[in-house]
Design an enzyme around this catalytic site. Sequence first.
Site, PDB file in Angstrom:
ATOM      1  N   ASN A   1      13.627   4.419   3.843  1.00 54.04           N
ATOM      2  CA  ASN A   1      12.780   3.380   4.436  1.00 54.04           C
ATOM      3  C   ASN A   1      11.674   4.051   5.225  1.00 54.04           C
ATOM      4  O   ASN A   1      11.877   5.120   5.799  1.00 54.04           O
ATOM      5  CB  ASN A   1      13.604   2.498   5.379  1.00 54.04           C
ATOM      6  CG  ASN A   1      12.775   1.400   6.024  1.00 54.04           C
ATOM      7  OD1 ASN A   1      11.967   0.739   5.351  1.00 54.04           O
ATOM      8  ND2 ASN A   1      12.936   1.196   7.326  1.00 54.04           N
TER       9      ASN A   1
ATOM     10  N   MET B   1      10.703  -6.576   4.091  1.00 52.78           N
ATOM     11  CA  MET B   1      10.888  -7.178   5.408  1.00 52.78           C
ATOM     12  C   MET B   1      12.134  -8.057   5.518  1.00 52.78           C
ATOM     13  O   MET B   1      12.202  -8.938   6.368  1.00 52.78           O
ATOM     14  CB  MET B   1       9.631  -7.973   5.792  1.00 52.78           C
ATOM     15  CG  MET B   1       8.355  -7.132   5.801  1.00 52.78           C
ATOM     16  SD  MET B   1       8.428  -5.610   6.809  1.00 52.78           S
ATOM     17  CE  MET B   1       8.184  -6.306   8.437  1.00 52.78           C
TER      18      MET B   1
ATOM     19  N   SER C   1       7.903   6.919  10.664  1.00 50.22           N
ATOM     20  CA  SER C   1       9.098   7.691  10.314  1.00 50.22           C
ATOM     21  C   SER C   1       9.607   7.260   8.953  1.00 50.22           C
ATOM     22  O   SER C   1       9.569   6.078   8.617  1.00 50.22           O
ATOM     23  CB  SER C   1      10.219   7.425  11.334  1.00 50.22           C
ATOM     24  OG  SER C   1       9.781   7.629  12.660  1.00 50.22           O
TER      25      SER C   1
ATOM     26  N   SER D   1       0.830  -1.213   0.000  1.00 56.95           N
ATOM     27  CA  SER D   1       0.000   0.000   0.000  1.00 56.95           C
ATOM     28  C   SER D   1       0.864   1.263   0.000  1.00 56.95           C
ATOM     29  O   SER D   1       0.507   2.267  -0.624  1.00 56.95           O
ATOM     30  CB  SER D   1      -0.987   0.000   1.182  1.00 56.95           C
ATOM     31  OG  SER D   1      -0.329   0.180   2.409  1.00 56.95           O
ATOM     32  N   ASN D   2       2.014   1.208   0.668  1.00 61.17           N
ATOM     33  CA  ASN D   2       2.907   2.372   0.612  1.00 61.17           C
ATOM     34  C   ASN D   2       3.489   2.546  -0.785  1.00 61.17           C
ATOM     35  O   ASN D   2       3.634   3.677  -1.262  1.00 61.17           O
ATOM     36  CB  ASN D   2       4.029   2.230   1.638  1.00 61.17           C
ATOM     37  CG  ASN D   2       3.618   2.707   3.008  1.00 61.17           C
ATOM     38  OD1 ASN D   2       3.411   3.905   3.220  1.00 61.17           O
ATOM     39  ND2 ASN D   2       3.453   1.779   3.946  1.00 61.17           N
TER      40      ASN D   2
ATOM     41  N   ASP E   1      16.858   0.236  11.020  1.00 57.53           N
ATOM     42  CA  ASP E   1      15.906   1.294  11.403  1.00 57.53           C
ATOM     43  C   ASP E   1      16.610   2.477  12.048  1.00 57.53           C
ATOM     44  O   ASP E   1      16.134   3.061  13.026  1.00 57.53           O
ATOM     45  CB  ASP E   1      14.810   0.725  12.317  1.00 57.53           C
ATOM     46  CG  ASP E   1      14.004  -0.357  11.616  1.00 57.53           C
ATOM     47  OD1 ASP E   1      13.849  -0.270  10.390  1.00 57.53           O
ATOM     48  OD2 ASP E   1      13.540  -1.277  12.295  1.00 57.53           O
TER      49      ASP E   1
ATOM     50  N   HIS F   1       9.169   3.286   8.469  1.00 58.30           N
ATOM     51  CA  HIS F   1       9.080   2.403   9.636  1.00 58.30           C
ATOM     52  C   HIS F   1       7.902   2.855  10.494  1.00 58.30           C
ATOM     53  O   HIS F   1       7.740   4.052  10.744  1.00 58.30           O
ATOM     54  CB  HIS F   1      10.387   2.472  10.437  1.00 58.30           C
ATOM     55  CG  HIS F   1      10.401   1.526  11.591  1.00 58.30           C
ATOM     56  ND1 HIS F   1      10.556   0.160  11.421  1.00 58.30           N
ATOM     57  CD2 HIS F   1      10.236   1.724  12.920  1.00 58.30           C
ATOM     58  CE1 HIS F   1      10.489  -0.426  12.609  1.00 58.30           C
ATOM     59  NE2 HIS F   1      10.303   0.501  13.526  1.00 58.30           N
TER      60      HIS F   1
ATOM     61  N   GLU G   1       1.190   6.978   6.997  1.00 57.93           N
ATOM     62  CA  GLU G   1       2.320   6.536   6.163  1.00 57.93           C
ATOM     63  C   GLU G   1       2.079   6.925   4.711  1.00 57.93           C
ATOM     64  O   GLU G   1       2.991   7.352   4.001  1.00 57.93           O
ATOM     65  CB  GLU G   1       2.498   5.017   6.265  1.00 57.93           C
ATOM     66  CG  GLU G   1       2.920   4.533   7.639  1.00 57.93           C
ATOM     67  CD  GLU G   1       3.233   3.037   7.679  1.00 57.93           C
ATOM     68  OE1 GLU G   1       3.853   2.529   6.728  1.00 57.93           O
ATOM     69  OE2 GLU G   1       2.851   2.379   8.667  1.00 57.93           O
TER      70      GLU G   1
HETATM   71  C1  GAR Z   1       3.972  -0.644   6.694  1.00 60.69           C
HETATM   72  O1  GAR Z   1       3.277  -0.352   7.881  1.00 60.69           O
HETATM   73  C2  GAR Z   1       5.455  -0.329   6.875  1.00 60.69           C
HETATM   74  O2  GAR Z   1       5.696   0.800   7.660  1.00 60.69           O
HETATM   75  C3  GAR Z   1       5.920  -1.578   7.568  1.00 60.69           C
HETATM   76  O3  GAR Z   1       5.258  -2.631   6.913  1.00 60.69           O
HETATM   77  C4  GAR Z   1       4.000  -2.151   6.421  1.00 60.69           C
HETATM   78  C5  GAR Z   1       3.913  -2.476   4.943  1.00 60.69           C
HETATM   79  O4  GAR Z   1       2.638  -2.210   4.433  1.00 60.69           O
HETATM   80  N1  GAR Z   1       7.336  -1.704   7.482  1.00 60.69           N
HETATM   81  C6  GAR Z   1       8.084  -2.290   8.405  1.00 60.69           C
HETATM   82  O5  GAR Z   1       7.641  -2.770   9.422  1.00 60.69           O
HETATM   83  C7  GAR Z   1       9.559  -2.304   8.076  1.00 60.69           C
HETATM   84  N2  GAR Z   1      10.307  -2.855   9.171  1.00 60.69           N
HETATM   85  P1  GAR Z   1       2.406  -2.047   2.875  1.00 60.69           P
HETATM   86  O6  GAR Z   1       3.010  -3.293   2.203  1.00 60.69           O
HETATM   87  O7  GAR Z   1       0.908  -2.023   2.724  1.00 60.69           O
HETATM   88  O8  GAR Z   1       3.064  -0.787   2.438  1.00 60.69           O
END
Ligand code: GAR
Length: 201
Positions: free
Chosen positions: A109, A92, A138, A15-16, A147, A111, A176
């Site tokens: 990144n 991840m 962040s 989604s990001n 991180d 987080h 985010e």
């Molecule tokens: C998001 O919340 C991102 O901040 C987190 O994983 C999610 C991914 O969602 N990232 C971490 O935890 C990195 N260590 P998305 O695939 O829908 O963007």
Amino acid sequence: MSHKRVAILVSGGGSNMVSLVDSMTGDHPARPCLVLSNDAEAGGLKKAAARGIATAAVDHRPFKGDRAAFEAELVKPILEAGADIVCLAGFMRVLTEGFVSQFQGRMLNIHPSLLPKYKGLNTHARALEAGDAEAGCSVHEVTPLLDDGPLLGQARVPVLAGDTPESLAARVLTQEHKLYPAVLRRFAAGDRSPVQLAWEG
Ligand code: GAR
């Protein structure tokens, strides 16, 4: 004007990634050149392909923990795509110094915590357990420490009575999707001054 080329790395739903891709239009100084995953089944790859963006996957599992060997493959499509900027967006896998140093000063990144609090996993559960009154997300420049690295932006949300890790994660995720595009737009224009997003409810 020649646009900066952005490679986006995802592991999950992306989604990001979608919020970044959808922001890179018009007078934005960057354009997406690649969406890359460590999982060929990642939902983010389909969403990227549906948007006409080149995709690639390098499965980490056959490397059985040999991070350097995995990263040697992971870097190839990024170099082939000619990426100027690399955005980790829900990617991840921990990246080693060998990989990170190739993109020093041009890898970002997101987080889901107000760094330096709660590096690593389970950030929302940890914020709730600590009784924090606010949480957030962040965006930072990636350095070899997990991180860590200079902050490029933060967005805050309130913790509400009755919050669960899931409800808090959903509230943070909406921020985010605003924060990361705002930071990338600045960063691609050469501006590293931090973005601060307030909670608007
Ligand atoms: C998001 O919340 C991102 O901040 C987190 O994983 C999610 C991914 O969602 N990232 C971490 O935890 C990195 N260590 P998305 O695939 O829908 O963007």
